[in-house]
Design an enzyme around this catalytic site. Structure first.
Site, PDB file in Angstrom:
ATOM      1  N   ASP A 165       5.794  -3.351 -34.936  1.00 42.35           N
ATOM      2  CA  ASP A 165       4.483  -2.765 -35.187  1.00 42.35           C
ATOM      3  C   ASP A 165       3.395  -3.807 -34.934  1.00 42.35           C
ATOM      4  O   ASP A 165       3.629  -5.015 -35.074  1.00 42.35           O
ATOM      5  CB  ASP A 165       4.367  -2.281 -36.639  1.00 42.35           C
ATOM      6  CG  ASP A 165       5.186  -1.029 -36.910  1.00 42.35           C
ATOM      7  OD1 ASP A 165       5.657  -0.416 -35.939  1.00 42.35           O
ATOM      8  OD2 ASP A 165       5.350  -0.694 -38.094  1.00 42.35           O
ATOM      9  N   LYS A 166       2.220  -3.329 -34.621  1.00 43.82           N
ATOM     10  CA  LYS A 166       1.093  -4.209 -34.330  1.00 43.82           C
ATOM     11  C   LYS A 166       0.890  -5.274 -35.409  1.00 43.82           C
ATOM     12  O   LYS A 166       0.709  -6.458 -35.115  1.00 43.82           O
ATOM     13  CB  LYS A 166      -0.178  -3.374 -34.171  1.00 43.82           C
ATOM     14  CG  LYS A 166      -1.452  -4.190 -33.996  1.00 43.82           C
ATOM     15  CD  LYS A 166      -2.673  -3.278 -33.929  1.00 43.82           C
ATOM     16  CE  LYS A 166      -3.959  -4.090 -33.865  1.00 43.82           C
ATOM     17  NZ  LYS A 166      -5.158  -3.217 -33.844  1.00 43.82           N
TER      18      LYS A 166
END
Length: 351
Positions: free
Chosen positions: A148-149
């Site tokens: 995830d970012k």
């Protein structure tokens, strides 16, 4: 423009991502163009709609819509291998390299940097920076999994198609082992266990990191449309009274936002997780509220600490470990947690 084409996938391209397969055949295609064709349903496999990340298999028929003709050969040879990377970004992504050989590159992905582009994720991402990671090779290294970012930590890239296919298969067959570290609100009880809630898309936002997953009780998974089974092992490594705890998390399955949604469903969201733990709710002890207040960072406290895998070429069992990002390191120092005080794998029999 070319005409509509139907291309049969060959044995050599087994398990490649559709977008990479297309770029290999049609270098003039951009990632944006491929994702647009997928959204519009112009690009299909065996008549069905697909995503850019869909894996292809030998014998499948890929429908390719009319494409712009490539420029002259000389012009194509001068075209850069990927997006232009600034000097500062090149320095940053090269500094993130933990280990490499001629087959694999392991990065310590910084928090806030997406693995790939997508809706709402912007144009600056690991995949777009891989031209700075050639290190003498002609082809850009390829992502074989994602984080995830806002999650930091170990991220593997393959330097050849052969290794990319082998590592992708290893992730699908779960022969790799990933251990994450997280600071969570309160102290889970029991201090070691397994979470088996299913996950279903909540329909908030459009794709990528904007999408929120909803936990589904195991008994309701089969009756819930779109729900997928998900399993996470967790272990408490240390605690700050009842206010917060340092947990090791192992995703047995690999669902979107699995660790974040599972810990929130347990009543112990990951510190700094505004999406699943309330953006402004402060935790006052023993559960809920993703903020600790004071000098503790409001960034997500989730880190892919290590990954263990069989090297596709040497067959050696390898473990790559990533140090904590700065904001988590400061939290650990503030509460008195020390990286060397816990076992590498708390789930091992001899831990």
């Amino acid at each position: 423009m070319s005409a509509v084409q139907t291309i049969i996938v060959g044995d050599d391209d087994a398990e490649m991502r559709l977008d990479r397969w297309l770029k290999k055949r049609f270098p003039q295609l951009s990632q944006v163009a491929i994702e647009k064709m997928c959204r519009k349903g112009e690009l299909r496999i065996d008549g069905g709609r697909v995503k850019a990340a869909t894996r292809i298999a030998p014998g499948q028929e890929v429908r390719v819509p009319p494409l712009p003709e490539p420029g002259p050969a000389a012009e194509r040879s001068e075209r850069p291998l990927g997006p232009r990377v600034t000097d500062s970004d090149a320095e940053m992504i090269q500094a993130a390299v933990l280990w490499k050989d001629e087959h694999i590159i392991a990065l310590n992905k910084p928090p806030g940097l997406p693995s790939q582009g997508g809706s709402g994720l912007g144009g600056r991402h690991v995949d777009g920076l891989t031209t700075a990671l050639l290190f003498g090779f002609k082809e850009r290294p390829k992502l074989v999994h994602r984080l995830d970012k806002d999650t930091s930590g170990v991220l593997l890239l393959a330097r050849t198609d052969r290794v990319a296919r082998a590592l992708s298969e290893a992730f699908r067959s779960r022969t790799t082992r990933k251990i994450y570290w997280a600071a969570v609100a309160g102290v889970p009880h029991p201090r070691m266990g397994t979470i088996r809630y299913g996950l279903v898309k909540g329909g908030q936002g459009r794709g990528g990191d904007n999408e929120k997953m909803i936990a589904v009780h195991p008994r309701d998974i089969d009756a819930t449309e779109g729900a997928k089974r998900a399993t996470t092992d967790y272990a408490v490594l240390d605690a700050l009274a009842t206010r917060a705890s340092w947990c090791a998390l192992v995703p047995i399955t690999g669902r979107t936002h699995q660790l974040r949604a599972h810990m929130a469903e347990l009543g112990h969201p990951i510190v700094g997780d505004g999406k699943y733990g309330g953006s402004g709710q402060e935790n006052l002890g023993d559960g809920w509220g993703a903020q600790l207040g004071g000098e503790i960072s409001k960034k997500l406290h989730l880190h892919a600490r290590s990954i263990t895998f069989d090297h596709p070429i040497t067959k050696k069992r390898m473990t790559i470990t990533a140090p904590l990002p700065d904001h988590m390191g400061r939290t650990w120092k503030s509460v008195g947690w020390h990286e060397n005080d816990v076992p590498d794998d708390p789930f091992a029999d001899d831990a």
